[in-house]
Motif scaffolding. Structure first.
Motif, PDB file in Angstrom:
ATOM      1  N   ASP A  18       0.827  -1.188   0.000  1.00 25.21           N
ATOM      2  CA  ASP A  18       0.000   0.000   0.000  1.00 25.21           C
ATOM      3  C   ASP A  18       0.873   1.253   0.000  1.00 25.21           C
ATOM      4  OD1 ASP A  18      -2.744   1.158   0.371  1.00 25.21           O
ATOM      5  OD2 ASP A  18      -1.740   2.004   2.125  1.00 25.21           O
ATOM      6  N   THR A  19       2.004   1.206   0.706  1.00 25.04           N
ATOM      7  CA  THR A  19       2.958   2.322   0.731  1.00 25.04           C
ATOM      8  C   THR A  19       4.322   1.821   0.292  1.00 25.04           C
ATOM      9  OG1 THR A  19       1.800   3.431   2.548  1.00 25.04           O
ATOM     10  CG2 THR A  19       4.089   4.057   2.171  1.00 25.04           C
ATOM     11  N   VAL A  20       4.915   2.505  -0.667  1.00 23.48           N
ATOM     12  CA  VAL A  20       6.244   2.156  -1.171  1.00 23.48           C
ATOM     13  C   VAL A  20       7.161   3.362  -1.000  1.00 23.48           C
ATOM     14  CG1 VAL A  20       7.611   1.439  -3.166  1.00 23.48           C
ATOM     15  CG2 VAL A  20       5.312   0.514  -2.839  1.00 23.48           C
ATOM     16  N   ALA A  21       8.345   3.124  -0.459  1.00 23.20           N
ATOM     17  CA  ALA A  21       9.333   4.193  -0.274  1.00 23.20           C
ATOM     18  C   ALA A  21      10.437   4.067  -1.311  1.00 23.20           C
ATOM     19  CB  ALA A  21       9.919   4.129   1.138  1.00 23.20           C
ATOM     20  N   ILE A  22      10.957   5.202  -1.731  1.00 25.03           N
ATOM     21  CA  ILE A  22      12.048   5.240  -2.700  1.00 25.03           C
ATOM     22  C   ILE A  22      13.249   5.919  -2.060  1.00 25.03           C
ATOM     23  CG2 ILE A  22      12.841   6.117  -4.929  1.00 25.03           C
ATOM     24  CD1 ILE A  22       9.912   6.206  -5.813  1.00 25.03           C
ATOM     25  N   ALA A  23      14.386   5.235  -2.039  1.00 21.44           N
ATOM     26  CA  ALA A  23      15.635   5.839  -1.584  1.00 21.44           C
ATOM     27  C   ALA A  23      16.225   6.610  -2.760  1.00 21.44           C
ATOM     28  CB  ALA A  23      16.594   4.756  -1.098  1.00 21.44           C
ATOM     29  N   TRP A  24      16.292   7.928  -2.628  1.00 24.58           N
ATOM     30  CA  TRP A  24      16.647   8.759  -3.780  1.00 24.58           C
ATOM     31  C   TRP A  24      17.871   9.618  -3.490  1.00 24.58           C
ATOM     32  CZ3 TRP A  24      16.129   8.691  -8.657  1.00 24.58           C
ATOM     33  CH2 TRP A  24      16.362   9.833  -9.436  1.00 24.58           C
ATOM     34  N   ASN A  25      18.913   9.444  -4.321  1.00 24.13           N
ATOM     35  CA  ASN A  25      20.105  10.285  -4.222  1.00 24.13           C
ATOM     36  C   ASN A  25      20.528  10.845  -5.575  1.00 24.13           C
ATOM     37  OD1 ASN A  25      21.082   8.051  -5.506  1.00 24.13           O
ATOM     38  ND2 ASN A  25      22.700   7.593  -4.031  1.00 24.13           N
ATOM     39  N   GLY A  26      19.649  10.709  -6.566  1.00 26.93           N
ATOM     40  CA  GLY A  26      19.928  11.273  -7.877  1.00 26.93           C
ATOM     41  C   GLY A  26      20.866  10.460  -8.732  1.00 26.93           C
ATOM     42  N   SER A  27      21.300   9.293  -8.255  1.00 26.31           N
ATOM     43  CA  SER A  27      22.255   8.484  -9.024  1.00 26.31           C
ATOM     44  C   SER A  27      21.553   7.740 -10.146  1.00 26.31           C
ATOM     45  CB  SER A  27      22.948   7.477  -8.103  1.00 26.31           C
ATOM     46  OG  SER A  27      22.020   6.509  -7.645  1.00 26.31           O
ATOM     47  N   ILE A  28      22.331   7.295 -11.120  1.00 28.62           N
ATOM     48  CA  ILE A  28      21.760   6.546 -12.227  1.00 28.62           C
ATOM     49  C   ILE A  28      21.216   5.209 -11.746  1.00 28.62           C
ATOM     50  CG2 ILE A  28      23.938   5.438 -12.909  1.00 28.62           C
ATOM     51  CD1 ILE A  28      22.995   5.822 -15.838  1.00 28.62           C
ATOM     52  N   GLU A  29      21.846   4.650 -10.696  1.00 27.88           N
ATOM     53  CA  GLU A  29      21.326   3.396 -10.146  1.00 27.88           C
ATOM     54  C   GLU A  29      19.937   3.604  -9.549  1.00 27.88           C
ATOM     55  OE1 GLU A  29      25.768   3.298 -10.118  1.00 27.88           O
ATOM     56  OE2 GLU A  29      24.296   4.688  -9.270  1.00 27.88           O
ATOM     57  N   ALA A  30      19.751   4.713  -8.845  1.00 24.66           N
ATOM     58  CA  ALA A  30      18.439   5.015  -8.270  1.00 24.66           C
ATOM     59  C   ALA A  30      17.404   5.233  -9.367  1.00 24.66           C
ATOM     60  CB  ALA A  30      18.530   6.233  -7.364  1.00 24.66           C
ATOM     61  N   MET A  31      17.792   5.916 -10.445  1.00 19.52           N
ATOM     62  CA  MET A  31      16.873   6.124 -11.568  1.00 19.52           C
ATOM     63  C   MET A  31      16.458   4.798 -12.181  1.00 19.52           C
ATOM     64  SD  MET A  31      18.678   9.363 -13.483  1.00 19.52           S
ATOM     65  CE  MET A  31      19.186  10.822 -12.577  1.00 19.52           C
ATOM     66  N   ARG A  32      17.417   3.896 -12.368  1.00 18.73           N
ATOM     67  CA  ARG A  32      17.109   2.585 -12.945  1.00 18.73           C
ATOM     68  C   ARG A  32      16.179   1.785 -12.038  1.00 18.73           C
ATOM     69  NH1 ARG A  32      23.373   1.294 -14.650  1.00 18.73           N
ATOM     70  NH2 ARG A  32      23.351   2.354 -16.683  1.00 18.73           N
ATOM     71  N   ALA A  33      16.410   1.884 -10.733  1.00 20.73           N
ATOM     72  CA  ALA A  33      15.567   1.162  -9.784  1.00 20.73           C
ATOM     73  C   ALA A  33      14.134   1.669  -9.849  1.00 20.73           C
ATOM     74  CB  ALA A  33      16.125   1.291  -8.376  1.00 20.73           C
ATOM     75  N   VAL A  34      13.963   2.987  -9.911  1.00 21.00           N
ATOM     76  CA  VAL A  34      12.623   3.564 -10.002  1.00 21.00           C
ATOM     77  C   VAL A  34      11.929   3.108 -11.274  1.00 21.00           C
ATOM     78  CG1 VAL A  34      11.344   5.722 -10.312  1.00 21.00           C
ATOM     79  CG2 VAL A  34      13.116   5.557  -8.546  1.00 21.00           C
ATOM     80  N   HIS A  35      12.643   3.151 -12.362  1.00 22.12           N
ATOM     81  CA  HIS A  35      12.056   2.742 -13.647  1.00 22.12           C
ATOM     82  C   HIS A  35      11.648   1.277 -13.608  1.00 22.12           C
ATOM     83  CE1 HIS A  35      11.982   1.735 -18.000  1.00 22.12           C
ATOM     84  NE2 HIS A  35      11.462   2.941 -18.087  1.00 22.12           N
ATOM     85  N   ALA A  36      12.480   0.434 -13.025  1.00 22.25           N
ATOM     86  CA  ALA A  36      12.167  -0.987 -12.944  1.00 22.25           C
ATOM     87  C   ALA A  36      10.974  -1.255 -12.035  1.00 22.25           C
ATOM     88  CB  ALA A  36      13.381  -1.758 -12.434  1.00 22.25           C
ATOM     89  N   ALA A  37      10.785  -0.395 -11.033  1.00 22.90           N
ATOM     90  CA  ALA A  37       9.727  -0.598 -10.038  1.00 22.90           C
ATOM     91  C   ALA A  37       8.405   0.053 -10.434  1.00 22.90           C
ATOM     92  CB  ALA A  37      10.180  -0.051  -8.687  1.00 22.90           C
ATOM     93  N   LEU A  38       8.313   0.652 -11.604  1.00 19.10           N
ATOM     94  CA  LEU A  38       7.107   1.393 -11.977  1.00 19.10           C
ATOM     95  C   LEU A  38       5.807   0.603 -11.784  1.00 19.10           C
ATOM     96  CD1 LEU A  38       8.004   3.560 -15.103  1.00 19.10           C
ATOM     97  CD2 LEU A  38       7.295   4.335 -12.844  1.00 19.10           C
ATOM     98  N   PRO A  39       5.730  -0.668 -12.197  1.00 24.76           N
ATOM     99  CA  PRO A  39       4.457  -1.393 -11.981  1.00 24.76           C
ATOM    100  C   PRO A  39       4.072  -1.479 -10.511  1.00 24.76           C
ATOM    101  CG  PRO A  39       5.845  -2.562 -13.554  1.00 24.76           C
ATOM    102  CD  PRO A  39       6.694  -1.485 -12.955  1.00 24.76           C
ATOM    103  N   LEU A  40       5.059  -1.672  -9.640  1.00 24.48           N
ATOM    104  CA  LEU A  40       4.782  -1.740  -8.211  1.00 24.48           C
ATOM    105  C   LEU A  40       4.408  -0.376  -7.662  1.00 24.48           C
ATOM    106  CD1 LEU A  40       7.762  -4.047  -7.206  1.00 24.48           C
ATOM    107  CD2 LEU A  40       5.389  -4.714  -7.493  1.00 24.48           C
ATOM    108  N   LEU A  41       5.098   0.659  -8.108  1.00 23.57           N
ATOM    109  CA  LEU A  41       4.799   2.011  -7.649  1.00 23.57           C
ATOM    110  C   LEU A  41       3.400   2.444  -8.080  1.00 23.57           C
ATOM    111  CD1 LEU A  41       8.246   3.655  -8.506  1.00 23.57           C
ATOM    112  CD2 LEU A  41       7.375   3.156  -6.212  1.00 23.57           C
ATOM    113  N   GLN A  42       3.026   2.085  -9.295  1.00 17.57           N
ATOM    114  CA  GLN A  42       1.716   2.481  -9.795  1.00 17.57           C
ATOM    115  C   GLN A  42       0.580   1.759  -9.081  1.00 17.57           C
ATOM    116  OE1 GLN A  42       2.637   1.636 -13.921  1.00 17.57           O
ATOM    117  NE2 GLN A  42       2.692   3.808 -14.440  1.00 17.57           N
ATOM    118  N   SER A  43       0.874   0.598  -8.502  1.00 20.93           N
ATOM    119  CA  SER A  43      -0.157  -0.139  -7.772  1.00 20.93           C
ATOM    120  C   SER A  43      -0.291   0.338  -6.323  1.00 20.93           C
ATOM    121  CB  SER A  43       0.164  -1.639  -7.790  1.00 20.93           C
ATOM    122  OG  SER A  43       1.290  -1.927  -6.976  1.00 20.93           O
TER     123      SER A  43
END
Length: 278
Positions: A153-178
């Motif tokens: 129901d709640t998803v947290a994102i660890a964000w530091n602006g790195s390319i690894e963090a960007m890739r993780a967010v992109h990969a997690a989009l289906p989970l984030l959208q749910s």
């Protein structure tokens, strides 16, 4: 997200990571593949001077693999009890990270467990699995983490602006959208590895809003990498996150995994599943 792969250290009992993966696959109407990996007898070849002993090892390995393959019905029955109707079972032979990387190449997500009591659940072993997965995102499920999906129901994102963090967010989009709620945990922005004249700006909140998400943001403070890792986990707990999304291995692989780092601290102490992509 149509195909989820879950690694099981046993073919006789099913751990929490299998239950988590089954419930996740059910929620997304995805196909679930369970996999068990047998060590290759070829790795022991230099240790055997007698051909007869090596032949016995080969026979024992074959018998073990047949027994593991026969557990397909038990695996499918187990995940069916959890609501997952589309499932299959595979047995591989070789080095675990390599086998998972190959099987993962036709899957959208890998789920694996984290436990100090399992051979492939230790920090270093999980690190090898995540590194070996390449572009495949991995969810690492701690031994005593909740496996019920309402936690997403709640998803947290660890964000530091790195390319690894960007890739993780992109990969997690289906989970984030749910998720009903997405919380950005903002840490110190990590400088680029190489000096460049210009870096394109990226607005994470705006990006998520364009994908239809409700976004909150919190700023973290921390000194050492252990402090940052502890702050991340503390903040994730405060917002009631059921999943933490983060990039992995922002330094060189040797420094980040062997000498420590935020990734290592989070995996060592997390009580919730963590989605990683490097």
């Amino acid at each position: 997200m149509r195909d989820i792969l879950v690694f099981s250290e046993s073919f006789k009992r099913w751990g929490g990571s299998v239950e988590y993966a089954a419930r996740l696959a059910c929620a997304f109407d995805a196909h679930l593949t369970g996999i068990w990996v047998c060590a290759s007898p070829m790795a022991a070849l230099p240790s055997f001077e007698e051909p007869e002993l090596f032949a016995e090892l080969l026979d024992a390995t074959l018998d073990l693999e047949k027994e593991a393959a026969a557990s397909a019905a038990a695996f499918e029955a187990h995940v069916l009890q959890l609501g997952q109707r589309k499932a299959s079972w595979q047995v591989a032979e070789g080095y675990v990270p390599e086998a998972l990387a190959l099987a993962g190449s036709w899957h959208d997500l890998l789920v694996t467990g984290r436990s100090d009591h399992a051979a492939w659940g230790s920090l270093s072993s999980v690190g090898n699995i995540v590194l070996g997965a390449g572009d495949l995102p991995c969810i690492v499920v701690p031994e005593h983490a909740p496996t019920q999906l309402p936690a997403l129901d709640t998803v947290a994102i660890a964000w530091n602006g790195s390319i690894e963090a960007m890739r993780a967010v992109h990969a997690a989009l289906p989970l984030l959208q749910s998720a009903r709620r997405v919380v950005i945990l903002r840490g110190e922005q990590r400088p680029p590895v190489r000096m460049t004249a210009w870096l394109p700006p990226f607005d994470l909140a705006g990006y998520l809003l364009r994908h239809g998400m409700t976004v909150e943001s919190r700023t973290l403070r921390g000194g050492s990498e252990d402090d940052v890792g502890a702050a991340l986990l503390g903040a994730a707990g405060e917002v009631g996150a059921g999943l933490l999304v983060m990039g992995a291995y922002g330094h060189t692989r040797f420094r980040e995994w062997v000498l420590g780092g935020v990734t290592r601290h989070v995996l060592a102490h997390a009580a919730l599943p963590v989605l990683l992509r490097h």
